[in-house]
Design a protein around this motif. Structure first.
Motif, PDB file in Angstrom:
ATOM      1  N   LYS A  87     -20.843   9.639   3.908  1.00 13.09           N
ATOM      2  CA  LYS A  87     -19.902   9.264   2.845  1.00 13.09           C
ATOM      3  C   LYS A  87     -18.662  10.150   2.887  1.00 13.09           C
ATOM      4  N   VAL A  88     -17.495   9.500   2.829  1.00 18.94           N
ATOM      5  CA  VAL A  88     -16.211  10.214   2.909  1.00 18.94           C
ATOM      6  C   VAL A  88     -15.451   9.995   1.603  1.00 18.94           C
ATOM      7  N   ILE A  89     -14.731  11.034   1.175  1.00 21.56           N
ATOM      8  CA  ILE A  89     -13.881  10.864  -0.017  1.00 21.56           C
ATOM      9  C   ILE A  89     -12.483  11.408   0.274  1.00 21.56           C
ATOM     10  N   THR A  90     -11.473  10.754  -0.285  1.00 20.07           N
ATOM     11  CA  THR A  90     -10.094  11.261  -0.167  1.00 20.07           C
ATOM     12  C   THR A  90      -9.351  10.955  -1.472  1.00 20.07           C
ATOM     13  N   TYR A  91      -8.310  11.736  -1.727  1.00 19.17           N
ATOM     14  CA  TYR A  91      -7.573  11.582  -2.993  1.00 19.17           C
ATOM     15  C   TYR A  91      -6.081  11.481  -2.749  1.00 19.17           C
ATOM     16  N   GLY A  92      -5.371  10.872  -3.692  1.00 24.90           N
ATOM     17  CA  GLY A  92      -3.910  10.849  -3.604  1.00 24.90           C
ATOM     18  C   GLY A  92      -3.308  10.074  -4.758  1.00 24.90           C
ATOM     19  N   THR A  93      -1.978  10.113  -4.822  1.00 21.43           N
ATOM     20  CA  THR A  93      -1.277   9.363  -5.870  1.00 21.43           C
ATOM     21  C   THR A  93      -0.999   7.939  -5.383  1.00 21.43           C
ATOM     22  N   TYR A  94      -0.666   7.818  -4.094  1.00 20.22           N
ATOM     23  CA  TYR A  94      -0.405   6.520  -3.459  1.00 20.22           C
ATOM     24  C   TYR A  94       0.649   5.714  -4.211  1.00 20.22           C
ATOM     25  N   ASP A  95       1.747   6.389  -4.548  1.00 18.27           N
ATOM     26  CA  ASP A  95       2.851   5.683  -5.201  1.00 18.27           C
ATOM     27  C   ASP A  95       3.621   4.910  -4.129  1.00 18.27           C
ATOM     28  N   LEU A  96       3.983   3.680  -4.401  1.00 16.31           N
ATOM     29  CA  LEU A  96       4.764   2.840  -3.477  1.00 16.31           C
ATOM     30  C   LEU A  96       4.091   2.841  -2.092  1.00 16.31           C
ATOM     31  N   LEU A  97       2.848   2.416  -2.069  1.00 17.49           N
ATOM     32  CA  LEU A  97       1.985   2.498  -0.875  1.00 17.49           C
ATOM     33  C   LEU A  97       2.752   2.256   0.424  1.00 17.49           C
ATOM     34  N   HIS A  98       2.602   3.184   1.358  1.00 17.16           N
ATOM     35  CA  HIS A  98       3.358   3.062   2.597  1.00 17.16           C
ATOM     36  C   HIS A  98       2.436   3.233   3.820  1.00 17.16           C
ATOM     37  N   TYR A  99       3.038   3.088   4.981  1.00 14.22           N
ATOM     38  CA  TYR A  99       2.338   3.150   6.250  1.00 14.22           C
ATOM     39  C   TYR A  99       1.539   4.452   6.416  1.00 14.22           C
ATOM     40  N   GLY A 100       2.121   5.583   5.974  1.00 19.51           N
ATOM     41  CA  GLY A 100       1.443   6.883   6.082  1.00 19.51           C
ATOM     42  C   GLY A 100       0.129   6.879   5.300  1.00 19.51           C
TER      43      GLY A 100
END
Ligand code: CTP
Length: 435
Positions: free
Chosen positions: A3-16
């Motif tokens: 199981k993997v977890i990651t976090y972020g804001t992801y505003d204006l979702l982009h390629y990165g």
């Protein structure tokens, strides 16, 4: 299963973001993505996020990459989540290298190379910033300018003050200075007004007629009719006319209102708000009286908690013989089942606190309550007392600016302060012309 977890804001979702999610997914068999809540971002100083939590979650969902999406709401939650979901790998972009090493105690930490050349910040900066002109009381405009640099949707493009005493510190920063308001209006998309309240009506009207959005300190006008006329004009021209009453935009204050509406202190029976200062604002020719300087700030919680349908008011005021301005004013508002008192002074010192009393408990906001990050709910039994703290960056001005920029883009300028409340402020000024 890994199981993997990651976090972020992801505003204006982009390629990165997408590349990061794909690689995180490949590290195991099941991927959980933690998306930061709006509040959590605000509290940790990330105030420029443009999309709502809902929109950000929907965009990530639409990629089809995560198996599960959760919301990150508090400091320290990552450890909780890792334990709760039995996580094997915590993954995050390499811009965070080293920062999350402390999680190695709970699972494996992997820093994935960040995709070069793209970021939410850059996309936000590319969306053209609102060119804002400032007019009015020079010392406050400096403070306002200093906070505006944290808001990338706003670019201060011009300044209009009657005397250039503000310039030494700002001339390097602001490219355009004029003493002529018309000239300022011709160069900007919107204006921020911090002039003497007697100038607000004409300055707002002129800005709206030039098709400029307006953010103006309270009160917007000195009569209800004028205030209503300005709102109608703004609506007709599809422009934002917003009240710059910074308390309304502060997280702790907004949370306090929600707790009251949710019944935490029972039925509210009184609101007592005090704001005083020993110095008065002056625009060289005219001073701000106590009610002009502090009235709308103190009336804000009264009207937001008890409404604007009071039955009567009683006013006590003390005036300076030489200027004719009030230096102390106390107004009592009587409602059918509640009462409120505001005390304002510009030559009197008192405790700047806010107390909201209810049938089951009361809320205490210590001085200076109008730029608060903290309040308490107190009960008969002190063991039940609760304390609330919400990080406040600066003095709240930057939150007001973000709200203004969002309103010019997406509408809904009345979200924080209703028109009726703005008109009530103007009406109180009109009813007390001698103050
Ligand atoms: N990320 C990435 N490559 C990018 C941008 C982000 O790998 N070009 C990763 C970050 O390292 C993080 C995740 O995507 O693990 C979410 O990052 P977030 O902070 O939401 O995105 P940014 O574009 O970095 O946002 P901002 O510019 O607001 O910091």
């Amino acid at each position: 299963m890994v199981k993997v977890i990651t976090y972020g804001t992801y505003d204006l979702l982009h390629y990165g973001h997408i590349r990061l999610l794909e690689r995180a997914r490949e590290l195991g068999d099941y991927l959980i993505v933690g998306v930061t809540a709006d509040d959590f971002d605000r509290i940790r100083g990330k105030i420029n996020v443009q999309q709502s939590l809902e929109d950000r979650v929907a965009a990530i969902q639409a990629t089809g990459i995560p198996d599960k999406i959760i919301i990150e709401e508090y400091e320290g939650q990552k450890i909780d989540d890792i334990r709760k979901y039995g996580i094997d790998i915590f993954a995050v972009g390499s811009d965070w290298t080293g920062y999350f090493d402390y999680l190695n105690e709970y699972c494996k930490v992997v820093y994935l190379p960040r995709t070069e050349g793209v970021s939410s910040s850059a996309i936000r900066a590319d969306r053209s910033a609102l060119k804002l002109g400032m007019v009015g009381y020079a010392p406050y405009l400096k403070k306002f300018y200093n906070e505006s640099v944290y808001v990338n949707a706003i670019d201060i493009a011009g300044l209009c003050v009657p005397s250039p005493d503000v310039l030494p510190e700002l001339e390097k920063e602001i490219e355009y200075y004029t003493i002529d308001y018309e000239n300022l209006l011709n160069r900007v998309d919107a204006v921020y007004i911090h002039s003497h309240p007697s100038l607000h009506y004409s300055q707002i009207k002129s800005a709206l007629l030039h098709c400029r959005h307006v953010l103006c300190e309270s009160p917007l006008a000195l009569s209800r009719a004028e205030c209503e006329e300005l709102f109608n004009l703004a609506e007709k021209k599809n422009l934002v006319l917003m009240e710059a009453n910074r308390t309304a935009y502060i997280t702790a204050y907004a949370r306090m209102l929600l707790l009251i509406k949710g019944g935490k202190i029972g039925r509210v029976v009184s609101v007592d708000a005090t704001c005083t200062s020993l110095t008065s604002l002056s625009n060289c020719t005219k001073m701000w009286g106590a009610l002009e300087a502090w009235g709308p700030t103190t009336m804000l919680p009264v009207f937001q908690i008890l409404g604007t349908n009071y039955l009567e008011t009683k006013c006590f005021t003390l005036k300076d013989n030489s200027t004719g301005d009030d230096y102390f004013t106390k107004i009592d508002f009587f409602y059918p089942n509640a009462a409120a008192t505001i005390k304002v002074g510009t030559g009197v010192k008192s405790e700047g606190e806010l107390v909201v009393s209810g049938t089951e408990g009361y809320i205490y906001v210590p001085a200076p309550w109008w730029k608060t990050d903290y309040f308490e709910i107190r009960y008969e039994n002190p063991a039940n007392n609760k304390r609330y703290f919400y990080q406040l960056e600066g003095e709240g001005i930057r939150y007001e600016l973000v709200a203004f920029a969002n309103a010019t883009r997406d509408g809904n300028p009345d979200y924080y302060i209703s028109r009726e409340i703005s008109m009530k402020f103007a009406e109180i000024m009109e009813r007390n012309p001698d103050i």
